[in-house]
Design a protein around this motif. Structure first.
Motif, PDB file in Angstrom:
ATOM      1  N   ALA A 105       0.860  -1.181   0.000  1.00  0.00           N
ATOM      2  CA  ALA A 105       0.000   0.000   0.000  1.00  0.00           C
ATOM      3  C   ALA A 105       0.898   1.233   0.000  1.00  0.00           C
ATOM      4  CB  ALA A 105      -0.912  -0.005   1.226  1.00  0.00           C
ATOM      5  N   PRO A 106       1.168   1.829  -1.166  1.00  0.00           N
ATOM      6  CA  PRO A 106       2.127   2.938  -1.222  1.00  0.00           C
ATOM      7  C   PRO A 106       1.667   4.182  -0.474  1.00  0.00           C
ATOM      8  CG  PRO A 106       1.036   2.627  -3.347  1.00  0.00           C
ATOM      9  CD  PRO A 106       0.659   1.463  -2.498  1.00  0.00           C
ATOM     10  N   GLU A 107       0.339   4.400  -0.384  1.00  0.00           N
ATOM     11  CA  GLU A 107      -0.140   5.623   0.266  1.00  0.00           C
ATOM     12  C   GLU A 107       0.251   5.668   1.736  1.00  0.00           C
ATOM     13  OE1 GLU A 107      -4.474   7.557   1.166  1.00  0.00           O
ATOM     14  OE2 GLU A 107      -4.079   6.911  -0.902  1.00  0.00           O
ATOM     15  N   SER A 108       0.179   4.520   2.415  1.00  0.00           N
ATOM     16  CA  SER A 108       0.583   4.472   3.819  1.00  0.00           C
ATOM     17  C   SER A 108       1.909   3.747   4.013  1.00  0.00           C
ATOM     18  CB  SER A 108      -0.505   3.780   4.659  1.00  0.00           C
ATOM     19  OG  SER A 108      -0.818   2.505   4.128  1.00  0.00           O
ATOM     20  N   ASP A 109       2.523   3.311   2.894  1.00  0.00           N
ATOM     21  CA  ASP A 109       3.832   2.652   2.907  1.00  0.00           C
ATOM     22  C   ASP A 109       3.821   1.405   3.793  1.00  0.00           C
ATOM     23  OD1 ASP A 109       6.371   2.449   1.870  1.00  0.00           O
ATOM     24  OD2 ASP A 109       7.314   3.645   3.443  1.00  0.00           O
ATOM     25  N   HIS A 110       2.815   0.551   3.582  1.00  0.00           N
ATOM     26  CA  HIS A 110       2.690  -0.700   4.321  1.00  0.00           C
ATOM     27  C   HIS A 110       2.920  -1.890   3.393  1.00  0.00           C
ATOM     28  CE1 HIS A 110       0.400   1.648   7.441  1.00  0.00           C
ATOM     29  NE2 HIS A 110       1.078   0.826   8.213  1.00  0.00           N
ATOM     30  N   LEU A 111       3.600  -2.909   3.922  1.00  0.00           N
ATOM     31  CA  LEU A 111       3.783  -4.178   3.233  1.00  0.00           C
ATOM     32  C   LEU A 111       2.998  -5.236   3.991  1.00  0.00           C
ATOM     33  CD1 LEU A 111       5.348  -5.518   0.853  1.00  0.00           C
ATOM     34  CD2 LEU A 111       7.122  -6.110   2.505  1.00  0.00           C
ATOM     35  N   LEU A 112       2.130  -5.960   3.281  1.00  0.00           N
ATOM     36  CA  LEU A 112       1.247  -6.921   3.931  1.00  0.00           C
ATOM     37  C   LEU A 112       1.621  -8.340   3.537  1.00  0.00           C
ATOM     38  CD1 LEU A 112      -0.453  -4.188   3.742  1.00  0.00           C
ATOM     39  CD2 LEU A 112      -2.453  -5.642   3.994  1.00  0.00           C
ATOM     40  N   PHE A 113       1.937  -9.174   4.541  1.00  0.00           N
ATOM     41  CA  PHE A 113       2.073 -10.608   4.350  1.00  0.00           C
ATOM     42  C   PHE A 113       0.707 -11.183   4.708  1.00  0.00           C
ATOM     43  CE2 PHE A 113       6.260  -8.996   4.925  1.00  0.00           C
ATOM     44  CZ  PHE A 113       7.115  -9.824   4.214  1.00  0.00           C
ATOM     45  N   ALA A 114      -0.150 -11.292   3.717  1.00  0.00           N
ATOM     46  CA  ALA A 114      -1.557 -11.578   3.996  1.00  0.00           C
ATOM     47  C   ALA A 114      -2.108 -12.590   3.006  1.00  0.00           C
ATOM     48  CB  ALA A 114      -2.377 -10.291   3.930  1.00  0.00           C
ATOM     49  N   THR A 115      -3.274 -13.114   3.352  1.00  0.00           N
ATOM     50  CA  THR A 115      -4.026 -13.999   2.467  1.00  0.00           C
ATOM     51  C   THR A 115      -5.376 -13.354   2.195  1.00  0.00           C
ATOM     52  OG1 THR A 115      -2.947 -15.941   3.402  1.00  0.00           O
ATOM     53  CG2 THR A 115      -4.983 -16.310   2.162  1.00  0.00           C
ATOM     54  N   ILE A 116      -5.707 -13.215   0.932  1.00  0.00           N
ATOM     55  CA  ILE A 116      -6.953 -12.559   0.546  1.00  0.00           C
ATOM     56  C   ILE A 116      -7.959 -13.612   0.086  1.00  0.00           C
ATOM     57  CG2 ILE A 116      -8.029 -10.986  -1.109  1.00  0.00           C
ATOM     58  CD1 ILE A 116      -5.532  -9.314  -1.056  1.00  0.00           C
ATOM     59  N   TYR A 117      -9.154 -13.551   0.662  1.00  0.00           N
ATOM     60  CA  TYR A 117     -10.254 -14.432   0.280  1.00  0.00           C
ATOM     61  C   TYR A 117     -11.379 -13.590  -0.306  1.00  0.00           C
ATOM     62  CZ  TYR A 117      -8.068 -18.061   3.185  1.00  0.00           C
ATOM     63  OH  TYR A 117      -7.204 -18.966   3.721  1.00  0.00           O
ATOM     64  N   ASP A 118     -12.097 -14.155  -1.287  1.00  0.00           N
ATOM     65  CA  ASP A 118     -13.296 -13.468  -1.747  1.00  0.00           C
ATOM     66  C   ASP A 118     -14.485 -13.914  -0.895  1.00  0.00           C
ATOM     67  OD1 ASP A 118     -14.196 -15.936  -2.668  1.00  0.00           O
ATOM     68  OD2 ASP A 118     -13.965 -15.457  -4.789  1.00  0.00           O
ATOM     69  N   LYS A 119     -15.667 -13.363  -1.175  1.00  0.00           N
ATOM     70  CA  LYS A 119     -16.815 -13.640  -0.322  1.00  0.00           C
ATOM     71  C   LYS A 119     -17.311 -15.076  -0.423  1.00  0.00           C
ATOM     72  CE  LYS A 119     -20.266 -11.938  -3.645  1.00  0.00           C
ATOM     73  NZ  LYS A 119     -21.347 -10.945  -3.840  1.00  0.00           N
ATOM     74  N   ASN A 120     -16.811 -15.814  -1.433  1.00  0.00           N
ATOM     75  CA  ASN A 120     -17.164 -17.228  -1.567  1.00  0.00           C
ATOM     76  C   ASN A 120     -16.149 -18.147  -0.889  1.00  0.00           C
ATOM     77  OD1 ASN A 120     -19.506 -16.717  -3.206  1.00  0.00           O
ATOM     78  ND2 ASN A 120     -18.105 -16.279  -4.907  1.00  0.00           N
TER      79      ASN A 120
END
Length: 258
Positions: A78-93
């Protein structure tokens, strides 16, 4: 008459300008943050109705997210807040979009793998497993015992093995020993059972293969062991449930005609 018309025109113009003036001078109204939070929370509960949430608040991450790959992992920035996310993204299904992206990236790098440089264990025609392993990794040894148990059940696999030698200090020498042995599969079994002979075998061919495997590991972005690639699906670690699910989808190898 003319003077009256002119005066009427001036008054009309003034009224028009007066009514238009606020449009030019009006400043944008910032949305009420509390209302934005309530709306977002309501949408969360609607889209993911099967989950229970105890808390909800604004995130420190701002602005758009971008996807990147590093070391074989999918990351988000996220360049606007300069954050790096080690994350897993799920959709609503419930679909793991991060895993799909990682699998797609792994499939795209398959062309960099040279099967002729791999150690092949298991019968031809059996389901293919691409395996990145380390002789001193306890989970890799547990995985080897798992494959042996499946073979005893009549469910063997064909293992395309690459050695990861940059984690444990003796991994490279043990991998070289296996690759230099006359019976590589037997040497592999003994080494992974914790019974490699002393001294370890060394040879120019084995040393070159260890380096070739290290290049394959680097090109695939592998950072941990064991790492498996099963029909394009990347499995990090000895995740027995995922491996069992993959095995359940496989057909038994074709039997040669009598």
């Amino acid at each position: 008459m003319t003077r009256h018309l002119k005066r009427s025109s001036v008054i009309a113009a003034a009224l028009m300008l007066g009514s238009a003036a606020p449009a030019f001078s009006q400043t944008p109204v910032e949305p009420d943050l509390s209302e934005v939070v309530r709306s977002a929370e309501a949408q969360l509960h609607q889209s993911f109705a099967n989950l229970q949430f105890e808390d909800f608040a604004p995130s420190p991450v701002h602005g758009p997210l971008f996807q990147a790959s590093a070391g074989g992992r999918i990351l988000y920035y996220a360049p606007e807040s300069d954050h790096l996310l080690f994350a897993t993204i799920y959709d609503k299904n419930g679909v793991n979009l991060t895993a799909l992206s990682q699998d797609a990236a792994a499939r795209a790098r398959f062309k960099d793998l040279d099967q002729s440089q791999a150690l092949l264990i298991g019968p031809q025609g059996a389901p293919l497993v691409i395996e990145f392993t380390d002789p001193d990794c306890p989970y890799c040894r547990a995985l080897d015992r798992f494959w042996a148990a499946k073979a005893a059940e009549g469910r063997p696999v064909r293992r395309q093995i690459y050695f990861v030698s940059g984690i444990h200090p003796e991994a490279a020498s043990k991998a070289e020993h296996i690759l230099c042995a006359k019976d590589r599969e037997a040497a592999f079994r003994a080494t992974y059972a914790g019974e490699p002979p002393k001294p370890l075998i060394r040879c120019p061919y084995g040393a070159a293969q260890v380096q070739a495997h290290a290049q394959a590991v680097k090109s695939m972005g592998i950072s941990g062991t064991p790492t498996l690639i099963l029909d394009g699906q990347v499995i990090s670690g000895f995740s027995q449930a995922e491996i069992e699910a993959w095995l359940a989808r496989q057909r038994p190898p074709a039997q040669p005609p009598p």
